[in-house]
Design a protein around this motif. Structure first.
Motif, PDB file in Angstrom:
ATOM      1  N   PRO A 124     -31.992  32.229  -4.214  1.00 26.15           N
ATOM      2  CA  PRO A 124     -31.464  31.921  -5.543  1.00 26.15           C
ATOM      3  C   PRO A 124     -31.244  30.419  -5.734  1.00 26.15           C
ATOM      4  O   PRO A 124     -30.974  29.699  -4.769  1.00 26.15           O
ATOM      5  CB  PRO A 124     -30.128  32.669  -5.579  1.00 26.15           C
ATOM      6  CG  PRO A 124     -29.711  32.772  -4.150  1.00 26.15           C
ATOM      7  CD  PRO A 124     -30.974  32.875  -3.352  1.00 26.15           C
ATOM      8  N   LYS A 147     -15.753  34.419  -9.860  1.00 25.52           N
ATOM      9  CA  LYS A 147     -16.204  35.477  -8.954  1.00 25.52           C
ATOM     10  C   LYS A 147     -15.588  36.828  -9.300  1.00 25.52           C
ATOM     11  O   LYS A 147     -16.081  37.854  -8.853  1.00 25.52           O
ATOM     12  CB  LYS A 147     -15.864  35.114  -7.509  1.00 25.52           C
ATOM     13  CG  LYS A 147     -16.663  33.956  -6.996  1.00 25.52           C
ATOM     14  CD  LYS A 147     -16.441  33.564  -5.553  1.00 25.52           C
ATOM     15  CE  LYS A 147     -15.397  34.277  -4.780  1.00 25.52           C
ATOM     16  NZ  LYS A 147     -15.320  33.869  -3.380  1.00 25.52           N
ATOM     17  N   TYR A 162     -20.809  38.187 -11.107  1.00 24.29           N
ATOM     18  CA  TYR A 162     -21.208  36.890 -10.560  1.00 24.29           C
ATOM     19  C   TYR A 162     -22.486  36.379 -11.214  1.00 24.29           C
ATOM     20  O   TYR A 162     -22.601  35.191 -11.511  1.00 24.29           O
ATOM     21  CB  TYR A 162     -21.378  37.014  -9.043  1.00 24.29           C
ATOM     22  CG  TYR A 162     -21.643  35.708  -8.346  1.00 24.29           C
ATOM     23  CD1 TYR A 162     -20.667  34.706  -8.325  1.00 24.29           C
ATOM     24  CD2 TYR A 162     -22.847  35.468  -7.709  1.00 24.29           C
ATOM     25  CE1 TYR A 162     -20.899  33.508  -7.676  1.00 24.29           C
ATOM     26  CE2 TYR A 162     -23.089  34.270  -7.060  1.00 24.29           C
ATOM     27  CZ  TYR A 162     -22.109  33.298  -7.039  1.00 24.29           C
ATOM     28  OH  TYR A 162     -22.344  32.114  -6.401  1.00 24.29           O
ATOM     29  N   VAL A 163     -23.433  37.293 -11.473  1.00 21.53           N
ATOM     30  CA  VAL A 163     -24.694  36.874 -12.077  1.00 21.53           C
ATOM     31  C   VAL A 163     -24.475  36.340 -13.489  1.00 21.53           C
ATOM     32  O   VAL A 163     -25.163  35.426 -13.935  1.00 21.53           O
ATOM     33  CB  VAL A 163     -25.745  38.007 -12.070  1.00 21.53           C
ATOM     34  CG1 VAL A 163     -26.145  38.351 -10.641  1.00 21.53           C
ATOM     35  CG2 VAL A 163     -25.259  39.244 -12.806  1.00 21.53           C
ATOM     36  N   ARG A 168     -23.189  32.824 -13.142  1.00 22.74           N
ATOM     37  CA  ARG A 168     -24.293  31.911 -12.791  1.00 22.74           C
ATOM     38  C   ARG A 168     -25.102  31.554 -14.030  1.00 22.74           C
ATOM     39  O   ARG A 168     -25.467  30.406 -14.230  1.00 22.74           O
ATOM     40  CB  ARG A 168     -25.198  32.541 -11.726  1.00 22.74           C
ATOM     41  CG  ARG A 168     -24.624  32.470 -10.325  1.00 22.74           C
ATOM     42  CD  ARG A 168     -25.488  33.170  -9.284  1.00 22.74           C
ATOM     43  NE  ARG A 168     -26.899  32.854  -9.325  1.00 22.74           N
ATOM     44  CZ  ARG A 168     -27.468  31.762  -8.796  1.00 22.74           C
ATOM     45  NH1 ARG A 168     -26.724  30.856  -8.204  1.00 22.74           N
ATOM     46  NH2 ARG A 168     -28.777  31.587  -8.866  1.00 22.74           N
ATOM     47  N   GLY A 202     -31.630  40.966  -7.522  1.00 21.71           N
ATOM     48  CA  GLY A 202     -30.717  40.679  -6.416  1.00 21.71           C
ATOM     49  C   GLY A 202     -31.140  39.454  -5.624  1.00 21.71           C
ATOM     50  O   GLY A 202     -30.311  38.633  -5.230  1.00 21.71           O
ATOM     51  N   GLN A 205     -30.357  36.512  -7.746  1.00 24.74           N
ATOM     52  CA  GLN A 205     -28.944  36.536  -8.160  1.00 24.74           C
ATOM     53  C   GLN A 205     -28.800  36.358  -9.669  1.00 24.74           C
ATOM     54  O   GLN A 205     -28.093  35.479 -10.156  1.00 24.74           O
ATOM     55  CB  GLN A 205     -28.116  35.511  -7.389  1.00 24.74           C
ATOM     56  CG  GLN A 205     -27.950  35.882  -5.933  1.00 24.74           C
ATOM     57  CD  GLN A 205     -27.022  34.954  -5.183  1.00 24.74           C
ATOM     58  OE1 GLN A 205     -26.416  34.046  -5.737  1.00 24.74           O
ATOM     59  NE2 GLN A 205     -26.892  35.184  -3.904  1.00 24.74           N
ATOM     60  N   SER A 258     -28.946  38.903 -13.541  1.00 17.84           N
ATOM     61  CA  SER A 258     -28.763  40.260 -14.039  1.00 17.84           C
ATOM     62  C   SER A 258     -30.104  40.980 -14.137  1.00 17.84           C
ATOM     63  O   SER A 258     -31.155  40.347 -14.269  1.00 17.84           O
ATOM     64  CB  SER A 258     -28.081  40.239 -15.407  1.00 17.84           C
ATOM     65  OG  SER A 258     -28.967  39.718 -16.380  1.00 17.84           O
TER      66      SER A 258
END
Length: 172
Positions: free
Chosen positions: A26, A67, A71-72, A75, A148, A151, A153
């Protein structure tokens, strides 16, 4: 109103990745933030925002990801805010958050001002660079797995995959 320049936004994201020598996923947002003189901070507060940039009274600029939230999402929010910096959108360009709250998650892209659309395009390319996505062509049938790895959605990855497959067809 001048329409959003998606090409400019995506190219700027690619330039930033190159400038910071980010060639793996990521995407390391901390490296970009620190390179831009932003203090990187992770918050753990379910009542606070997903992520943001802010300037403290002493002039310290802080980049924050929460957090306690998805989390995504944090980001993407942080990458979006970095887009405003790199695309040189000034503070008066930011639109009323009440409009966003009124629409919620379902705000149509066309309702966003061009600078917000550009920041979204910047964030998408920064977090899901097309050059990196090429390396995962075999995995594209499993968007959840690829999301995933990057990182991000699953909906963001689904859009990136659709765009990637659409552009790949155009080169045949």
């Amino acid at each position: 109103m001048i329409p959003a320049n998606y090409s400019l936004a995506r190219n700027m994201a690619r330039k930033v990745l190159k400038q910071y020598k980010i060639m793996e996923v990521p995407t390391d947002l901390r490296k970009i933030c620190e390179g831009e003189g932003l203090e990187y901070m992770e918050l753990d507060d379910p009542e606070a925002v997903d992520g943001m940039l802010m300037e403290l009274e002493d002039g310290t600029r802080v980049a924050m990801v929460n957090k306690a939230k998805a989390y995504v999402r944090g980001r993407f929010t942080l990458a979006h805010e970095l887009g405003h910096i790199f695309l040189r959108h000034d503070k008066r360009d930011f639109y009323d958050a009440e409009v966003v709250r009124e629409y919620g998650e379902d705000m149509p892209e066309s309702a966003k001002p061009p600078w917000e659309q550009e920041a979204d395009a910047f964030a998408a390319e920064l977090l899901i660079p097309m050059e990196q996505l090429k390396k995962y062509q075999v995995e594209l049938k499993n968007p959840e797995k690829v999301a995933g790895i990057f990182q991000v959605s699953r909906p963001a990855m689904a859009i990136a995959i659709a765009n990637f497959l659409g552009s790949a067809r155009n080169f045949r």
